[in-house]
Design an enzyme around this catalytic site. Structure first.
Site, PDB file in Angstrom:
ATOM      1  N   SER A   1       0.516  -1.263  -0.266  1.00  0.00           N
ATOM      2  CA  SER A   1       0.119   0.115  -0.238  1.00  0.00           C
ATOM      3  C   SER A   1       0.567   1.310   0.288  1.00  0.00           C
ATOM      4  O   SER A   1       1.836   1.246   0.394  1.00  0.00           O
ATOM      5  CB  SER A   1      -0.940   0.017   1.278  1.00  0.00           C
ATOM      6  OG  SER A   1      -1.889  -1.380   0.977  1.00  0.00           O
TER       7      SER A   1
ATOM      8  N   GLU B   1      -6.743  -3.238  -8.606  1.00  0.00           N
ATOM      9  CA  GLU B   1      -8.021  -2.834  -6.170  1.00  0.00           C
ATOM     10  C   GLU B   1      -7.692  -1.198  -6.033  1.00  0.00           C
ATOM     11  O   GLU B   1      -7.341  -1.379  -4.773  1.00  0.00           O
ATOM     12  CB  GLU B   1      -7.786  -4.191  -5.502  1.00  0.00           C
ATOM     13  CG  GLU B   1      -8.385  -4.881  -6.387  1.00  0.00           C
ATOM     14  CD  GLU B   1      -8.064  -6.102  -5.302  1.00  0.00           C
ATOM     15  OE1 GLU B   1      -7.331  -6.426  -4.278  1.00  0.00           O
ATOM     16  OE2 GLU B   1      -8.376  -7.445  -5.613  1.00  0.00           O
ATOM     17  N   PRO B   2      -8.203  -0.456  -7.055  1.00  0.00           N
ATOM     18  CA  PRO B   2      -7.974   0.657  -5.411  1.00  0.00           C
ATOM     19  C   PRO B   2      -8.716   1.313  -4.278  1.00  0.00           C
ATOM     20  O   PRO B   2     -10.094   0.712  -4.547  1.00  0.00           O
ATOM     21  CB  PRO B   2      -8.094   1.811  -7.219  1.00  0.00           C
ATOM     22  CG  PRO B   2      -9.274   1.167  -7.429  1.00  0.00           C
ATOM     23  CD  PRO B   2      -8.885  -0.139  -7.712  1.00  0.00           C
ATOM     24  N   GLY B   3      -8.657   1.440  -3.253  1.00  0.00           N
ATOM     25  CA  GLY B   3      -9.215   1.668  -2.602  1.00  0.00           C
ATOM     26  C   GLY B   3      -8.787   3.339  -1.437  1.00  0.00           C
ATOM     27  O   GLY B   3      -9.760   4.478  -1.813  1.00  0.00           O
TER      28      GLY B   3
ATOM     29  N   ARG C   1      -3.581   5.897  12.749  1.00  0.00           N
ATOM     30  CA  ARG C   1      -2.457   5.720  11.079  1.00  0.00           C
ATOM     31  C   ARG C   1      -1.086   6.459  11.808  1.00  0.00           C
ATOM     32  O   ARG C   1       0.112   5.722  11.314  1.00  0.00           O
ATOM     33  CB  ARG C   1      -2.850   5.638  10.313  1.00  0.00           C
ATOM     34  CG  ARG C   1      -4.338   5.280   9.690  1.00  0.00           C
ATOM     35  CD  ARG C   1      -4.391   5.069   7.651  1.00  0.00           C
ATOM     36  NE  ARG C   1      -3.045   5.567   6.969  1.00  0.00           N
ATOM     37  CZ  ARG C   1      -2.108   5.694   6.591  1.00  0.00           C
ATOM     38  NH1 ARG C   1      -2.047   6.964   6.840  1.00  0.00           N
ATOM     39  NH2 ARG C   1      -1.648   5.221   5.882  1.00  0.00           N
TER      40      ARG C   1
ATOM     41  N   TYR D   1       1.944   3.024  11.972  1.00  0.00           N
ATOM     42  CA  TYR D   1       2.240   3.238  10.196  1.00  0.00           C
ATOM     43  C   TYR D   1       3.402   4.468  10.267  1.00  0.00           C
ATOM     44  O   TYR D   1       4.234   5.122   9.444  1.00  0.00           O
ATOM     45  CB  TYR D   1       1.550   3.412   9.738  1.00  0.00           C
ATOM     46  CG  TYR D   1       0.595   2.379   9.456  1.00  0.00           C
ATOM     47  CD1 TYR D   1       0.797   0.784   9.567  1.00  0.00           C
ATOM     48  CD2 TYR D   1      -0.339   2.160   8.711  1.00  0.00           C
ATOM     49  CE1 TYR D   1       0.145   0.117   9.087  1.00  0.00           C
ATOM     50  CE2 TYR D   1      -1.756   1.767   8.772  1.00  0.00           C
ATOM     51  CZ  TYR D   1      -0.974   0.230   8.468  1.00  0.00           C
ATOM     52  OH  TYR D   1      -2.315  -0.723   8.636  1.00  0.00           O
TER      53      TYR D   1
ATOM     54  N   CYS E   1      -4.802   8.789  27.055  1.00  0.00           N
ATOM     55  CA  CYS E   1      -3.886   8.715  28.186  1.00  0.00           C
ATOM     56  C   CYS E   1      -2.684   8.241  26.829  1.00  0.00           C
ATOM     57  O   CYS E   1      -2.026   6.624  27.508  1.00  0.00           O
ATOM     58  CB  CYS E   1      -4.947   8.006  28.479  1.00  0.00           C
ATOM     59  SG  CYS E   1      -3.339   8.147  30.331  1.00  0.00           S
ATOM     60  N   GLU E   2      -2.556   8.762  26.019  1.00  0.00           N
ATOM     61  CA  GLU E   2      -0.770   7.041  25.877  1.00  0.00           C
ATOM     62  C   GLU E   2       0.198   8.672  24.637  1.00  0.00           C
ATOM     63  O   GLU E   2      -0.585   9.801  24.270  1.00  0.00           O
ATOM     64  CB  GLU E   2      -1.424   7.483  24.373  1.00  0.00           C
ATOM     65  CG  GLU E   2      -2.064   5.672  24.603  1.00  0.00           C
ATOM     66  CD  GLU E   2      -1.601   4.752  25.106  1.00  0.00           C
ATOM     67  OE1 GLU E   2       0.171   4.323  25.176  1.00  0.00           O
ATOM     68  OE2 GLU E   2      -2.283   3.181  25.252  1.00  0.00           O
TER      69      GLU E   2
ATOM     70  N   TYR F   1      -8.504   4.061   6.110  1.00  0.00           N
ATOM     71  CA  TYR F   1      -8.516   3.737   6.925  1.00  0.00           C
ATOM     72  C   TYR F   1      -8.879   4.067   8.331  1.00  0.00           C
ATOM     73  O   TYR F   1      -8.631   3.655   9.370  1.00  0.00           O
ATOM     74  CB  TYR F   1      -7.210   3.031   7.404  1.00  0.00           C
ATOM     75  CG  TYR F   1      -6.495   1.723   5.531  1.00  0.00           C
ATOM     76  CD1 TYR F   1      -7.163   0.532   6.272  1.00  0.00           C
ATOM     77  CD2 TYR F   1      -6.298   2.493   4.715  1.00  0.00           C
ATOM     78  CE1 TYR F   1      -6.938   0.155   4.707  1.00  0.00           C
ATOM     79  CE2 TYR F   1      -6.040   1.978   3.411  1.00  0.00           C
ATOM     80  CZ  TYR F   1      -6.867   0.075   3.668  1.00  0.00           C
ATOM     81  OH  TYR F   1      -6.676  -0.476   2.699  1.00  0.00           O
TER      82      TYR F   1
END
Length: 467
Positions: A238, A318-320, A362, A366, A393-394, A423
């Protein structure tokens, strides 16, 4: 020549501000249009999408909210359909799926790729033609396979020998002949994050060409009376920006295609080259348009088929992300602003918004880059280096790692982040018991609810500990 920072602003003298790849903006009130949907505009600092000013949208629907530009989504779907007119174009539903989007896809003439029983259920509810659906997944359950065969799904992309056995038996018991594509791994190292690169050998998807498993899978499917062998499927990853990876993968997959013809005597009618076409999250990204992709990919296949002496199969892609990613942005309300000291005497402004990793995982997952803009007013204040963070809380709850915002950014301002269609809502969670935001469609100056905002009642509905 000065280097652009994520929002495309560059300082004329090239003076460094913050990280070495950032440059101070010339005008934070301007919109960097390549990062936004086609109807996005800014006037007096106020961002509008689909003819709807975002402050008005927030007053009606609250924040945070995903804003889906219908005209942009449809235009991008048509662009792929028209550019790849000799292909079958399957929209990758995992990027973002709901019944409204399924209806748009049907109206624009695209096919649909699903990868779970839930996604198939959405397609069924929307009345999408089952023969135009492909069903992915490396571990489809027996019930998912039964449902797909019962509904007449056009093709099932098998991913393991166990799945071939299950699908053979299910199709036999139901008295159906099921169209099958075989997902293969071509051993291509895509230049992307390791978690979204899917064609190298050491990962969970597909049958290896190099090991011989792919050819063995072809033989099993071909020999099964209840299965109809359609062809091979390859997906290299991707957020891919050029066709070099597709070229290597196509060469290896077409070589297997030719081997099947020679050794088994079967000329498979189809081949799927996958998706993963990249979009511009920042001005560091330079995606190809559908017409360019179609020209380059078609030349690759034509050349390889000629060299191998085989007929060109019917191709599909398959484009998304490339369709829905730029069609959506997320709007947030600023809650707090805090300035902190960095090493070397520099300073960074932390801008906290009313969402975060529960609506966009993301960045944390990522290390993804995003851009942002002040969406509710103009500002003449000098820019400051900011990090846009969420309310969870991160410490890793970051929406945009580095962005220049006006120095007078304050609580009550609205910030908008482009490119959040792919996503973000699909992977949204209730972390810290957050309520997932709505998806609000916009077109011709009007709003409509695509997915409603979750409520406290939704949150507690599955908690059965107290009656």
């Amino acid at each position: 020549m000065p280097t652009s920072h994520p929002s495309g602003w560059a300082h004329a003298d090239g003076a460094l501000r913050g990280p070495s790849w950032l440059r101070e903006p010339t005008d934070p009130n301007e919109l960097v249009t390549p990062l936004w949907s086609q109807t996005a505009t800014k006037s007096d600092g106020v961002l509008s999408v689909g003819g709807v000013p975002l402050p008005e949208l927030v007053r009606e629907h609250g924040s945070p909210a995903y804003v889906l530009d219908e005209a942009d989504f449809r235009a991008r779907a048509r662009a792929f359909r028209d550019a790849f007119s000799s292909y079958d174009v399957y929209y990758a539903g995992k990027a973002f799926l709901c019944t409204t989007v399924v209806r748009w896809l049907a109206e624009e003439g695209l096919s649909l790729d699903v990868c779970s029983g839930g996604e198939l259920l959405v397609a069924e509810r929307a009345g999408f033609p089952m023969e135009r659906i492909g069903f992915h997944g490396n571990n489809k359950t027996l019930r998912e396979l039964e449902r797909a065969v019962e509904l007449g799904v056009g093709r099932i992309i098998v991913d393991s020998f166990h799945e071939i056995e299950r699908l053979t038996e299910v199709s036999r018991e139901l008295g159906r002949t099921t169209g099958v594509m075989i997902r293969v791994t071509a051993g291509v190292e895509a230049h992307t994050h390791e978690y979204i690169a899917t064609a190298h050998e050491d990962q969970k998807f597909g049958f290896s060409i190099a090991s011989g498993d792919a050819l063995r899978a072809v033989r099993l499917v071909h020999d099964a009376p209840s299965l109809h062998l359609l062809g091979l499927h390859s997906h290299i990853g991707s957020q891919i920006f050029d066709t070099s990876g597709f070229e290597v993968a196509a060469r290896r997959v077409l070589a297997l295609h030719a081997t099947v013809s020679e050794e088994i005597g079967v000329e498979m009618p189809e081949m799927d080259l996958g998706g993963g076409f990249g979009i511009a999250y920042t001005t560091q990204d330079d995606p190809s348009d559908p017409a360019q992709l179609a020209t380059e990919m078609s030349k690759i296949v034509e050349h390889e088929c000629r060299a191998l002496g085989v007929a060109e199969p019917r191709l599909s892609i398959e484009p998304g992300r490339a369709i829905v990613g730029p069609a959506m942005c997320t709007v947030y309300d600023v809650g707090t602003v805090k300035e902190v000291a960095l090493d070397g005497g520099a300073r960074r402004t932390y801008v906290s918004v009313d969402g975060g990793m529960s609506d966009n995982i993301r960045t944390a997952l990522y290390d993804a880059d995003y851009s942002a803009t002040l969406a509710s007013r103009a500002s003449a204040a000098p820019p400051v280096l900011a990090r846009i963070v969420g309310k969870h809380c991160e410490a890793g709850d970051i929406v945009v790692k580095d962005e220049f915002l006006p120095g007078d950014v304050r609580p009550g301002d609205l910030l908008a982040v482009p490119g959040t269609g792919a996503y973000c809502r699909s992977m949204a969670s209730n972390y810290n018991h957050a309520l997932r935001p709505p998806v609000i469609g916009v077109r011709d100056g009007k709003t409509f609810t695509v997915l409603r905002r979750e409520t406290e009642a939704d949150l507690l509905a599955s908690d059965v500990g107290v009656s």
